[in-house]
Design a protein around this motif. Structure first.
Motif, PDB file in Angstrom:
ATOM      1  N   ASP A 215       1.086  -1.379  -0.268  1.00 25.77           N
ATOM      2  CA  ASP A 215       0.128   0.120   0.209  1.00 25.77           C
ATOM      3  C   ASP A 215       0.729   1.208   0.371  1.00 25.77           C
ATOM      4  OD1 ASP A 215       1.429   0.071   2.312  1.00 25.77           O
ATOM      5  OD2 ASP A 215      -0.289  -0.209   3.355  1.00 25.77           O
ATOM      6  N   ASP A 216       0.130   1.917   0.616  1.00 19.85           N
ATOM      7  CA  ASP A 216       0.365   3.873   0.423  1.00 19.85           C
ATOM      8  C   ASP A 216       1.842   3.971   1.538  1.00 19.85           C
ATOM      9  OD1 ASP A 216      -0.403   4.629  -1.684  1.00 19.85           O
ATOM     10  OD2 ASP A 216      -2.545   5.366  -0.741  1.00 19.85           O
ATOM     11  N   TRP A 217       2.236   3.295   2.310  1.00 17.76           N
ATOM     12  CA  TRP A 217       2.962   3.420   3.135  1.00 17.76           C
ATOM     13  C   TRP A 217       4.470   2.757   3.010  1.00 17.76           C
ATOM     14  CZ3 TRP A 217       2.682   5.858   7.775  1.00 17.76           C
ATOM     15  CH2 TRP A 217       0.774   6.006   7.737  1.00 17.76           C
ATOM     16  N   ALA A 218       4.590   2.012   2.007  1.00 14.21           N
ATOM     17  CA  ALA A 218       5.867   1.052   1.395  1.00 14.21           C
ATOM     18  C   ALA A 218       6.740   2.387   0.900  1.00 14.21           C
ATOM     19  CB  ALA A 218       5.392   0.371   0.907  1.00 14.21           C
ATOM     20  N   PRO A 219       6.540   2.892   0.311  1.00 11.26           N
ATOM     21  CA  PRO A 219       7.459   3.936  -0.338  1.00 11.26           C
ATOM     22  C   PRO A 219       7.956   5.114   0.569  1.00 11.26           C
ATOM     23  CG  PRO A 219       5.434   4.461  -1.617  1.00 11.26           C
ATOM     24  CD  PRO A 219       5.018   3.155  -0.251  1.00 11.26           C
ATOM     25  N   TYR A 220       7.312   6.020   1.528  1.00 10.12           N
ATOM     26  CA  TYR A 220       7.702   6.296   3.251  1.00 10.12           C
ATOM     27  C   TYR A 220       8.863   5.144   3.413  1.00 10.12           C
ATOM     28  CZ  TYR A 220       4.117   9.813   0.330  1.00 10.12           C
ATOM     29  OH  TYR A 220       4.074  10.227   0.054  1.00 10.12           O
ATOM     30  N   ALA A 221       7.970   4.431   4.029  1.00  7.89           N
ATOM     31  CA  ALA A 221       8.917   3.009   5.050  1.00  7.89           C
ATOM     32  C   ALA A 221      10.213   3.185   4.329  1.00  7.89           C
ATOM     33  CB  ALA A 221       7.946   1.801   5.106  1.00  7.89           C
ATOM     34  N   LYS A 222      10.091   2.795   2.970  1.00  5.65           N
ATOM     35  CA  LYS A 222      11.598   2.356   2.358  1.00  5.65           C
ATOM     36  C   LYS A 222      12.615   3.758   2.635  1.00  5.65           C
ATOM     37  CE  LYS A 222      10.180  -0.367  -1.659  1.00  5.65           C
ATOM     38  NZ  LYS A 222       9.939  -0.754  -2.616  1.00  5.65           N
ATOM     39  N   GLU A 223      11.521   4.901   2.225  1.00  9.86           N
ATOM     40  CA  GLU A 223      12.481   6.497   2.325  1.00  9.86           C
ATOM     41  C   GLU A 223      13.293   6.289   3.850  1.00  9.86           C
ATOM     42  OE1 GLU A 223      11.631  11.402   2.752  1.00  9.86           O
ATOM     43  OE2 GLU A 223      10.445   9.411   2.216  1.00  9.86           O
TER      44      GLU A 223
END
Length: 607
Positions: free
Chosen positions: A173-181
């Motif tokens: 979901d949309d949490w993945a990109p920010y978690a990778k950051e």
């Protein structure tokens, strides 16, 4: 008198009037109560609807009035907290969310927002606790789990935070990109700049409009010394926010590292003029740029601008000012005094004495620069080493050296290349022991937190008296690796040597390998701690009597040691130190075996 008397009529009328009054009161109450109840419910108040449509400070003020009007409404108090949070008033926002929870609002929602406020206030441990409360109230609350990771990272617990962000990065979901950051930020703190750069690059390419993310990617490129790529990424960011000193400083550093000194100078001057967090660093690098452009007097003035409150930059600037003013000398003095439970005879052929004694050890070095040119510096110097025992004078050992060194800065990928010639004369028991001519070449390479120094030497040695059989050439290969570790001021150092000695007497030839591992950390502002361990292996032939004469057999000795040291910096050039060392030697020759304990204390002067 008629049918009813007047008294009778009066008595009947009173109950009728009472009943009618009570009926009218009941009817009025039935109509009035819902209206009163509606007036006490903020959901029906037009002011609440208006407050929800407002923005910024006006919205916060509208909710302030509603909170006064409905002091017991958990909804009004919670939304008041949200309005305050949006204006950056995090402390009163935190109070509002906590009050909303006491009024009955959802514990999970209130704790989540309280955690966000505490994170903004840099109270990371309290934020972690609130996020954990929110997650306990609702185990599926991804925002709470994400917040725990942020709070852990804010406490310097990057390894724990990375585990959380790595788990969230696997979501779809949309949490993945920010978690990778944020996983990338964890990797940066843990010193894994390669993985950090890869993650940041991936996210920056997916979110090209996110200037902050692109800036963080450029910073990771800088840590990897990929300055040409930084030069491609940063100019648009600087143009978009010309007053952002962090962006301009990063661009200037990339220009300096790629030797575009004139361009870097202009950007450093602009950053220094803003008098912000980067000002002192910018003044220092202004000086370096001016020196590289041959403008030494202006460079000295730039270094003078560095504020003494920032000690690291001030000390570095002072060193450069001393160099500009032609302070062509280096002085080093190291003094130790201690007690040794297993004295080993000094010199190249160490022999255990199985004796105990106090000792005094001194190393002194004085060097002077005789030539300074942009491409080379030439230094002359003298050195002295002395080891002396009050009782066991047979083990007193002294060395005196004269040296000539050529220092070549910026040779290819190396920060510096040194070539040195040294002449050494040594005494053992106050009698001539060794005369040596030695040539050393070494290179210094740096890449981000890593520093590698490697080289070799060749020596011609002449021994005297009983040690004459050791006479012959010697050579050594060595590598010294140092890594600055993340999170605080500490480093890891590994040194390895391979030494060869060829002697006129075949039985005296030797091949030695040494490995030493050291960890050093800054414990307080002036106190340093150091742990060191090492291993040495000696391979050489050994004379052995046989029936028809003397034969040679192969022999290997093993030495292990461990050492702990503390150092206290009294002032910039002078420090006190003390330590303990244990050393053991395992040998087929009984005279060579020993185990020794050594304690010492002393001082170091470096100017």
């Amino acid at each position: 008198m008629g049918r009813f008397s007047p008294r009778f009529r009066t008595n009947v009328a009173r109950p009728v009037r009472t009943v009618l009054a009570r009926c009218l009161l009941i009817v009025f109450a039935l109509h009035a109560v819902p209206a009163v109840l509606a007036a006490e419910d903020p959901a029906n108040d037009p002011a609440l609807a208006a407050a929800r449509k407002a923005d910024g400070a006006a919205k916060a003020e509208a909710y302030r009035e509603l909170a006064r009007k409905y002091p017991d409404s958990d909804v009004v108090r919670y939304e008041f907290g949200e309005a305050l949070y949006a204006t950056g008033a995090f402390e009163p926002s935190l109070e509002a969310f906590r009050k909303a929870e006491t009024l009955g609002h959802s514990a999970g929602r209130s704790a989540l927002m309280a955690g966000k406020c505490l994170k903004k206030l840099h109270r990371n441990k309290e934020a972690e606790d609130e996020y954990r409360r929110a997650l306990k109230a609702d185990p599926s609350n991804v925002a709470a789990e994400y917040g725990i990771g942020e709070a852990l990272l804010g406490q310097g617990r990057a390894k724990e935070a990375a585990e959380i962000f790595r788990r969230l990065a696997a979501r779809t979901d949309d949490w993945a990109p920010y978690a990778k950051e944020y996983l990338a930020y964890c990797c940066t703190e843990l010193g894994d700049h390669v993985q950090a750069e890869g993650l940041l690059k991936e996210q920056a390419e997916k979110r090209p409009g996110d200037a902050y993310l692109t800036y963080e990617w450029a910073k990771s490129l800088g840590k990897l010394e990929r300055h040409e790529e930084v030069l491609r990424v940063m100019p648009p960011l600087v143009m978009a926010e010309p007053e952002d000193e962090g962006r301009r400083y990063l661009l200037a550093m990339a220009q300096y590292k790629t030797k575009a000194y004139a361009e870097a100078l202009g950007n450093f001057e602009r950053v220094a003029g803003q008098k912000g967090a980067y000002a002192n660093a910018a003044h220092y690098y202004r000086g370096l740029c001016l020196e590289s452009l041959g403008r030494g007097q202006e460079a000295d003035a730039a270094y003078a601008e560095v504020d003494a409150k920032e000690k690291v930059w001030f000390d570095a600037a002072k060193d450069r000012r001393d160099a500009i003013k032609g302070k062509p000398y280096r002085v080093f003095l190291d003094f130790l005094s201690g007690y040794d439970t297993g004295v080993v005879q000094g010199g190249d052929e160490a022999i255990a004495t199985n004796a105990k004694d106090a000792f005094t050890q001194v190393f002194a070095s004085v060097e002077g620069r005789v030539l300074r040119d942009p491409g080379v510096e030439i230094w002359l110097g003298v050195q002295h080493f002395g080891l002396q025992y009050p009782d066991l004078h047979d083990n007193d050992y002294f060395e005196d050296s004269a040296l000539l060194r050529f220092e070549l800065p910026g040779v290819g990928p190396f920060r510096k290349v040194n070539v040195e010639y040294a002449f050494k004369f040594a005494q053992l028991d106050y009698q001539p022991y060794l005369r040596e001519h030695k040539v050393t070449a070494e290179a210094d390479y740096r890449n981000g937190p890593n520093r590698v120094k490697f080289g070799l030497y060749y020596a011609e040695r002449d021994f005297f008296r009983d040690s004459e059989g050791l006479t012959g050439p010697a050579a050594s290969l060595f590598v010294d690796f140092r890594r600055l570790l993340p999170l605080w001021d500490h480093e890891l150092r590994l040194r390895a040597n391979a030494d060869y000695r060829w002697s006129h007497a075949e039985a005296s030839e030797r091949f030695t390998q040494r490995v030493r591992l050291m960890y050093r950390a800054k414990m307080t502002g002036k106190l340093f701690g150091q742990l060191e361990t090492g291993y040495r292996r000696d391979d050489y032939p050994e004379s052995q009597k046989v029936s028809d004469g003397v034969a040679l057999r192969h022999r290997t000795d093993h030495q292990l040691f461990g050492e702990v040291r503390m150092e206290y910096e009294l002032w910039r050039h002078f420090s006190l130190n003390w330590g303990y060392r244990y050393e053991s030697e395992d040998s087929r020759r009984e005279a060579q075996e020993y185990g020794r304990h050594q304690i010492d204390a002393g001082f170091t002067f470096n100017f």
